[in-house]
Write a protein that holds these residues in place. Structure first.
Motif, mmCIF file in Angstrom:
data_model
loop_
_atom_site.group_PDB
_atom_site.id
_atom_site.type_symbol
_atom_site.label_atom_id
_atom_site.label_comp_id
_atom_site.label_asym_id
_atom_site.label_seq_id
_atom_site.Cartn_x
_atom_site.Cartn_y
_atom_site.Cartn_z
ATOM 1 N N PRO A 1 0.832 -1.207 0.000
ATOM 2 C CA PRO A 1 0.000 0.000 0.000
ATOM 3 C C PRO A 1 0.868 1.260 0.000
ATOM 4 C CG PRO A 1 0.005 -1.014 2.169
ATOM 5 C CD PRO A 1 0.712 -1.964 1.270
ATOM 6 N N PRO A 2 0.276 2.405 -0.312
ATOM 7 C CA PRO A 2 1.071 3.642 -0.393
ATOM 8 C C PRO A 2 1.823 3.963 0.885
ATOM 9 C CG PRO A 2 -1.104 3.975 -1.351
ATOM 10 C CD PRO A 2 -1.124 2.619 -0.721
ATOM 11 N N ARG A 3 1.270 3.656 2.050
ATOM 12 C CA ARG A 3 1.941 3.996 3.309
ATOM 13 C C ARG A 3 3.218 3.186 3.509
ATOM 14 N NH1 ARG A 3 0.613 -0.118 6.796
ATOM 15 N NH2 ARG A 3 -1.074 -1.465 6.042
ATOM 16 N N LEU A 4 3.377 2.070 2.792
ATOM 17 C CA LEU A 4 4.576 1.245 2.891
ATOM 18 C C LEU A 4 5.504 1.422 1.696
ATOM 19 C CD1 LEU A 4 3.065 -2.127 4.212
ATOM 20 C CD2 LEU A 4 4.170 -0.303 5.531
ATOM 21 N N PHE A 5 5.098 2.210 0.722
ATOM 22 C CA PHE A 5 5.888 2.403 -0.496
ATOM 23 C C PHE A 5 6.475 3.811 -0.453
ATOM 24 C CE2 PHE A 5 5.969 3.058 -5.280
ATOM 25 C CZ PHE A 5 7.087 2.271 -5.460
ATOM 26 N N ARG A 6 7.774 3.895 -0.219
ATOM 27 C CA ARG A 6 8.413 5.180 0.044
ATOM 28 C C ARG A 6 8.326 6.149 -1.120
ATOM 29 N NH1 ARG A 6 14.001 3.825 3.409
ATOM 30 N NH2 ARG A 6 12.982 2.890 5.242
ATOM 31 N N ALA A 7 8.193 5.637 -2.328
ATOM 32 C CA ALA A 7 8.147 6.529 -3.486
ATOM 33 C C ALA A 7 6.951 7.470 -3.432
ATOM 34 C CB ALA A 7 8.108 5.702 -4.770
ATOM 35 N N THR A 8 5.905 7.107 -2.700
ATOM 36 C CA THR A 8 4.727 7.962 -2.616
ATOM 37 C C THR A 8 4.933 9.131 -1.666
ATOM 38 O OG1 THR A 8 3.731 6.700 -0.801
ATOM 39 C CG2 THR A 8 3.267 5.956 -3.049
ATOM 40 N N GLY A 9 5.831 8.974 -0.703
ATOM 41 C CA GLY A 9 6.033 10.009 0.292
ATOM 42 C C GLY A 9 4.900 10.121 1.292
ATOM 43 N N MET A 10 4.073 9.090 1.410
ATOM 44 C CA MET A 10 2.908 9.125 2.290
ATOM 45 C C MET A 10 3.228 8.486 3.640
ATOM 46 S SD MET A 10 -0.108 8.223 -0.483
ATOM 47 C CE MET A 10 -1.432 8.641 0.642
ATOM 48 N N VAL A 11 2.415 8.817 4.639
ATOM 49 C CA VAL A 11 2.573 8.267 5.976
ATOM 50 C C VAL A 11 1.326 7.463 6.326
ATOM 51 C CG1 VAL A 11 4.031 10.180 6.709
ATOM 52 C CG2 VAL A 11 1.558 10.308 7.082
ATOM 53 N N ASP A 12 1.459 6.632 7.339
ATOM 54 C CA ASP A 12 0.316 5.904 7.875
ATOM 55 C C ASP A 12 -0.364 6.822 8.882
ATOM 56 O OD1 ASP A 12 -1.505 4.230 9.098
ATOM 57 O OD2 ASP A 12 -0.164 2.497 9.110
ATOM 58 N N THR A 13 -1.468 7.429 8.481
ATOM 59 C CA THR A 13 -2.130 8.394 9.358
ATOM 60 C C THR A 13 -2.674 7.734 10.623
ATOM 61 O OG1 THR A 13 -4.215 8.124 8.165
ATOM 62 C CG2 THR A 13 -2.734 9.871 7.420
ATOM 63 N N GLY A 14 -2.963 6.434 10.541
ATOM 64 C CA GLY A 14 -3.426 5.733 11.736
ATOM 65 C C GLY A 14 -2.346 5.656 12.794
ATOM 66 N N VAL A 15 -1.098 5.435 12.386
ATOM 67 C CA VAL A 15 0.015 5.378 13.331
ATOM 68 C C VAL A 15 0.317 6.758 13.892
ATOM 69 C CG1 VAL A 15 2.483 4.886 13.545
ATOM 70 C CG2 VAL A 15 1.004 3.326 12.253
ATOM 71 N N VAL A 16 0.219 7.789 13.054
ATOM 72 C CA VAL A 16 0.572 9.139 13.482
ATOM 73 C C VAL A 16 -0.502 9.755 14.371
ATOM 74 C CG1 VAL A 16 1.128 11.463 12.682
ATOM 75 C CG2 VAL A 16 1.976 9.472 11.409
ATOM 76 N N TYR A 17 -1.775 9.614 13.983
ATOM 77 C CA TYR A 17 -2.857 10.283 14.693
ATOM 78 C C TYR A 17 -3.786 9.324 15.425
ATOM 79 C CZ TYR A 17 -1.416 14.227 11.795
ATOM 80 O OH TYR A 17 -0.684 15.208 11.184
ATOM 81 N N GLY A 18 -3.758 8.045 15.084
ATOM 82 C CA GLY A 18 -4.614 7.066 15.718
ATOM 83 C C GLY A 18 -6.030 7.085 15.140
ATOM 84 N N PRO A 19 -6.775 5.989 15.266
ATOM 85 C CA PRO A 19 -6.314 4.692 15.790
ATOM 86 C C PRO A 19 -5.560 3.892 14.726
ATOM 87 C CG PRO A 19 -8.628 4.565 15.216
ATOM 88 C CD PRO A 19 -8.222 5.982 14.956
#
Length: 279
Positions: free
Chosen positions: A143-161
């Motif tokens: 998924p995009p949150r695991l693919f560094r080329a997208t530059g995206m973050v896992d918003t669930g990890v950052v902001y919860g849940p």
């Protein structure tokens, strides 16, 4: 666009035909059947876990394909929504808590209130989930949150849940089962089922559910646009194959000799054949 609208309304007309009143299926059997289908899907996803190399190769291909098709960047959508922290937190909660409970409640409501449509919906969900499982096995996708080329973050990890932890080959959750998105597919089934099975003029608002779901899965970094597009195409194919049962035409009751069929006025004899009384 007009022809697409005609096809859509024609499909809805066919689906909205009153289904056969075959009665409600046995509850225990349905609970067992749905449970077996869901467990089979979960176990099948786990079988495809751990395909790290293929998952990242496929992510690179999907990311490049979307840019070639000039689809909007998922990273831009996430960046826009991150400007409002309460909004992204609400989207995280929607992603984590609505998907599965909404589907269960939808099936329960269809079973009790629209039993004629329930079996059709159950088969639609079964075939859609089965087709998705095959793609999960054949096309592992990071998924995009695991693919560094997208530059995206896992918003669930950052902001919860947080829904997922660090991906591991032997983990119970297969985080590479992103293609297609069943969040989007099941949300579309719910919306279409309620539009078909109800008569309220507000029923079209149910389309907000798959719309919000699509924004949620993309902005949180869990899916690409293509995951939702492929799920929609799979559902379209399933709907073309699986139709709700239509009522059979009632048989005409046998007519006794000399009886006049119901609804037909009695025939009058021609004027020339009527005998005049003698003067």
């Amino acid at each position: 666009m007009r022809s697409a609208g005609v096809l859509w309304h024609g499909l809805l007309r066919r689906l909205r035909e009153q289904p056969s009143a075959s009665g409600r299926p046995p509850l225990v059997r349905e609970l067992l059947l749905v449970s077996v289908i869901y467990l089979t899907y979960k176990l099948g996803r786990r079988v495809a876990n751990g395909q790290f190399t293929d998952a990242y190769d496929n992510a690179d291909f999907i990311w490049g394909l979307e840019r070639a098709l000039r689809l909007p960047s998922e990273a831009d959508v996430q960046t826009l929504l991150l400007q409002a922290e309460p909004l992204i937190r609400a989207i995280n909660v929607y992603y984590a808590t609505v998907h599965f409970p909404a589907t269960v409640l939808f099936l329960a409501w269809m079973y009790w209130r629209r039993p004629g449509y329930y079996v059709w919906i159950r088969w639609v969900l079964t075939w859609l989930t089965g087709a998705a499982l095959i793609l999960h096995l054949l096309v592992p996708l990071a998924p995009p949150r695991l693919f560094r080329a997208t530059g995206m973050v896992d918003t669930g990890v950052v902001y919860g849940p947080a829904v997922y932890g660090k991906p591991e080959p032997d983990s119970m959750a297969n985080q590479f089962a992103a293609m297609p998105s069943l969040h989007v597919g099941w949300a579309l089934v719910i919306a279409i089922g309620l539009i078909v099975a109800t008569r309220s003029r507000w029923r079209w608002l149910w389309l907000l559910h798959p719309g919000i779901t699509l924004v949620a899965v993309v902005s949180t970094g869990h899916h690409y646009w293509m995951d939702g597009i492929v799920a929609s195409l799979l559902l379209a194919g399933v709907l073309l194959m699986v139709r709700p049962a239509l009522p059979s035409a009632p048989e005409d009751p046998p007519v006794r000799a000399g009886a006049v069929p119901a609804g037909d006025p009695p025939r009058r004899a021609p004027a020339e054949a009527v005998r005049q009384p003698a003067p």
